[in-house]
Write a protein that holds these residues in place. Structure first.
Motif, PDB file in Angstrom:
ATOM      1  N   LEU A   1      -7.538  -3.581  -5.256  1.00 32.51           N
ATOM      2  CA  LEU A   1      -7.088  -3.490  -6.643  1.00 32.51           C
ATOM      3  C   LEU A   1      -6.468  -4.810  -7.056  1.00 32.51           C
ATOM      4  O   LEU A   1      -5.673  -5.394  -6.317  1.00 32.51           O
ATOM      5  CB  LEU A   1      -6.068  -2.358  -6.817  1.00 32.51           C
ATOM      6  CG  LEU A   1      -6.585  -0.943  -6.590  1.00 32.51           C
ATOM      7  CD1 LEU A   1      -5.447   0.060  -6.753  1.00 32.51           C
ATOM      8  CD2 LEU A   1      -7.713  -0.606  -7.532  1.00 32.51           C
TER       9      LEU A   1
ATOM     10  N   SER B   1       0.840  -1.192   0.000  1.00 27.95           N
ATOM     11  CA  SER B   1       0.000   0.000   0.000  1.00 27.95           C
ATOM     12  C   SER B   1       0.880   1.249   0.000  1.00 27.95           C
ATOM     13  O   SER B   1       1.934   1.270   0.637  1.00 27.95           O
ATOM     14  CB  SER B   1      -0.879   0.003   1.244  1.00 27.95           C
ATOM     15  OG  SER B   1      -1.498   1.253   1.406  1.00 27.95           O
TER      16      SER B   1
ATOM     17  N   LEU C   1      -1.491   9.005  -7.899  1.00 22.89           N
ATOM     18  CA  LEU C   1      -1.023   9.407  -6.575  1.00 22.89           C
ATOM     19  C   LEU C   1       0.287  10.186  -6.664  1.00 22.89           C
ATOM     20  O   LEU C   1       0.459  11.208  -5.999  1.00 22.89           O
ATOM     21  CB  LEU C   1      -0.858   8.186  -5.683  1.00 22.89           C
ATOM     22  CG  LEU C   1      -0.509   8.472  -4.226  1.00 22.89           C
ATOM     23  CD1 LEU C   1      -1.601   9.307  -3.561  1.00 22.89           C
ATOM     24  CD2 LEU C   1      -0.293   7.179  -3.480  1.00 22.89           C
TER      25      LEU C   1
ATOM     26  N   PHE D   1      -3.375   3.725 -10.314  1.00 18.12           N
ATOM     27  CA  PHE D   1      -3.555   4.316  -8.995  1.00 18.12           C
ATOM     28  C   PHE D   1      -2.284   5.028  -8.550  1.00 18.12           C
ATOM     29  O   PHE D   1      -2.316   6.176  -8.117  1.00 18.12           O
ATOM     30  CB  PHE D   1      -3.932   3.221  -7.989  1.00 18.12           C
ATOM     31  CG  PHE D   1      -4.341   3.736  -6.645  1.00 18.12           C
ATOM     32  CD1 PHE D   1      -5.672   3.941  -6.352  1.00 18.12           C
ATOM     33  CD2 PHE D   1      -3.399   4.001  -5.665  1.00 18.12           C
ATOM     34  CE1 PHE D   1      -6.060   4.411  -5.100  1.00 18.12           C
ATOM     35  CE2 PHE D   1      -3.768   4.472  -4.414  1.00 18.12           C
ATOM     36  CZ  PHE D   1      -5.108   4.675  -4.133  1.00 18.12           C
TER      37      PHE D   1
ATOM     38  N   ARG E   1      -9.653   1.163  -0.998  1.00 23.89           N
ATOM     39  CA  ARG E   1      -9.745   0.717  -2.380  1.00 23.89           C
ATOM     40  C   ARG E   1      -8.454   0.065  -2.860  1.00 23.89           C
ATOM     41  O   ARG E   1      -8.484  -0.909  -3.618  1.00 23.89           O
ATOM     42  CB  ARG E   1     -10.103   1.894  -3.292  1.00 23.89           C
ATOM     43  CG  ARG E   1     -10.512   1.452  -4.681  1.00 23.89           C
ATOM     44  CD  ARG E   1     -10.972   2.615  -5.519  1.00 23.89           C
ATOM     45  NE  ARG E   1      -9.961   2.767  -6.557  1.00 23.89           N
ATOM     46  CZ  ARG E   1      -9.532   3.904  -7.036  1.00 23.89           C
ATOM     47  NH1 ARG E   1      -9.995   5.035  -6.578  1.00 23.89           N
ATOM     48  NH2 ARG E   1      -8.632   3.935  -7.973  1.00 23.89           N
ATOM     49  N   PHE E   2      -7.307   0.572  -2.423  1.00 26.08           N
ATOM     50  CA  PHE E   2      -6.029   0.013  -2.883  1.00 26.08           C
ATOM     51  C   PHE E   2      -5.929  -1.468  -2.541  1.00 26.08           C
ATOM     52  O   PHE E   2      -5.409  -2.250  -3.327  1.00 26.08           O
ATOM     53  CB  PHE E   2      -4.835   0.771  -2.296  1.00 26.08           C
ATOM     54  CG  PHE E   2      -3.529   0.304  -2.869  1.00 26.08           C
ATOM     55  CD1 PHE E   2      -3.077   0.815  -4.073  1.00 26.08           C
ATOM     56  CD2 PHE E   2      -2.771  -0.669  -2.235  1.00 26.08           C
ATOM     57  CE1 PHE E   2      -1.881   0.366  -4.629  1.00 26.08           C
ATOM     58  CE2 PHE E   2      -1.580  -1.115  -2.779  1.00 26.08           C
ATOM     59  CZ  PHE E   2      -1.133  -0.595  -3.982  1.00 26.08           C
TER      60      PHE E   2
ATOM     61  N   MET F   1      -3.509  10.042   0.164  1.00 23.79           N
ATOM     62  CA  MET F   1      -4.738   9.310  -0.119  1.00 23.79           C
ATOM     63  C   MET F   1      -5.849   9.715   0.847  1.00 23.79           C
ATOM     64  O   MET F   1      -5.582  10.182   1.950  1.00 23.79           O
ATOM     65  CB  MET F   1      -4.508   7.799   0.010  1.00 23.79           C
ATOM     66  CG  MET F   1      -3.586   7.222  -1.021  1.00 23.79           C
ATOM     67  SD  MET F   1      -3.545   5.406  -0.997  1.00 23.79           S
ATOM     68  CE  MET F   1      -2.772   5.076   0.580  1.00 23.79           C
TER      69      MET F   1
ATOM     70  N   GLU G   1      -4.525  -1.640 -12.814  1.00 20.23           N
ATOM     71  CA  GLU G   1      -5.214  -0.887 -11.771  1.00 20.23           C
ATOM     72  C   GLU G   1      -4.223  -0.270 -10.787  1.00 20.23           C
ATOM     73  O   GLU G   1      -4.335   0.896 -10.432  1.00 20.23           O
ATOM     74  CB  GLU G   1      -6.184  -1.796 -11.015  1.00 20.23           C
ATOM     75  CG  GLU G   1      -7.391  -2.197 -11.818  1.00 20.23           C
ATOM     76  CD  GLU G   1      -8.314  -3.135 -11.051  1.00 20.23           C
ATOM     77  OE1 GLU G   1      -7.897  -3.694 -10.025  1.00 20.23           O
ATOM     78  OE2 GLU G   1      -9.455  -3.284 -11.485  1.00 20.23           O
ATOM     79  N   LYS G   2      -3.260  -1.053 -10.333  1.00 19.54           N
ATOM     80  CA  LYS G   2      -2.287  -0.535  -9.365  1.00 19.54           C
ATOM     81  C   LYS G   2      -1.377   0.510  -9.988  1.00 19.54           C
ATOM     82  O   LYS G   2      -1.046   1.513  -9.360  1.00 19.54           O
ATOM     83  CB  LYS G   2      -1.463  -1.677  -8.771  1.00 19.54           C
ATOM     84  CG  LYS G   2      -2.258  -2.500  -7.789  1.00 19.54           C
ATOM     85  CD  LYS G   2      -1.413  -3.522  -7.086  1.00 19.54           C
ATOM     86  CE  LYS G   2      -2.249  -4.281  -6.064  1.00 19.54           C
ATOM     87  NZ  LYS G   2      -1.457  -5.254  -5.315  1.00 19.54           N
TER      88      LYS G   2
ATOM     89  N   GLU H   1      -9.763   5.801  -0.546  1.00 14.09           N
ATOM     90  CA  GLU H   1      -8.698   5.347  -1.451  1.00 14.09           C
ATOM     91  C   GLU H   1      -7.805   4.309  -0.773  1.00 14.09           C
ATOM     92  O   GLU H   1      -7.359   3.364  -1.407  1.00 14.09           O
ATOM     93  CB  GLU H   1      -7.852   6.524  -1.931  1.00 14.09           C
ATOM     94  CG  GLU H   1      -8.557   7.403  -2.936  1.00 14.09           C
ATOM     95  CD  GLU H   1      -7.792   8.656  -3.284  1.00 14.09           C
ATOM     96  OE1 GLU H   1      -8.002   9.166  -4.396  1.00 14.09           O
ATOM     97  OE2 GLU H   1      -6.986   9.139  -2.454  1.00 14.09           O
ATOM     98  N   LYS H   2      -7.552   4.489   0.509  1.00 14.38           N
ATOM     99  CA  LYS H   2      -6.740   3.512   1.241  1.00 14.38           C
ATOM    100  C   LYS H   2      -7.420   2.143   1.234  1.00 14.38           C
ATOM    101  O   LYS H   2      -6.777   1.125   1.048  1.00 14.38           O
ATOM    102  CB  LYS H   2      -6.494   3.972   2.679  1.00 14.38           C
ATOM    103  CG  LYS H   2      -5.485   5.092   2.759  1.00 14.38           C
ATOM    104  CD  LYS H   2      -5.165   5.408   4.198  1.00 14.38           C
ATOM    105  CE  LYS H   2      -4.148   6.518   4.254  1.00 14.38           C
ATOM    106  NZ  LYS H   2      -3.233   6.415   5.351  1.00 14.38           N
TER     107      LYS H   2
END
Length: 106
Positions: free
Chosen positions: A42, A12, A55, A51, A38-39, A31, A47-48, A35-36
């Motif tokens: 992922l 994360s 960020l 993201f 959601r990560f 974040m 996706e990562k 969002e925390k």
């Protein structure tokens, strides 16, 4: 480790500061609380990578990228995982890491 493992095992972006003083954004990682969460959900590389790209851009805009990238690299090393910032082409975080390796002129 294989290239795909860099993203699959990416920790994360949270660097354990967790103070939401910047309009709902953490002053450490940038974040929001959603969002925390959601990560963690992922799934794939795309996706990562997306993201982390967003960020990094957010942190660069708030002048917090340098501190965060150092702490995130430290976190990746502590967890013995490859740092995904090295895989972000053209990102300021990847450029910063490259500049760290350049020897100073005498």
């Amino acid at each position: 480790m294989a290239k795909s493992k860099t993203w699959a095992k990416a920790p994360s972006p949270c660097i354990s500061v967790c103070k939401f003083r910047d309009n709902g954004h953490c002053i450490g990682c940038g974040m929001t609380k959603p969002e925390k969460k959601r990560f963690k959900k992922l799934g794939g590389k795309a996706e990562k990578k997306g993201f982390l790209t967003l960020l990094v851009a957010r942190l660069e805009g708030s002048s917090r990228l340098g501190y965060w990238s150092r702490m995130y690299r430290r976190r990746c090393a502590k967890k013995d995982r490859p740092c995904p910032l090295d895989k972000l082409e053209g990102s300021p975080a990847a450029t910063e890491r490259t500049l760290d390796k350049v020897p100073e002129a005498a």
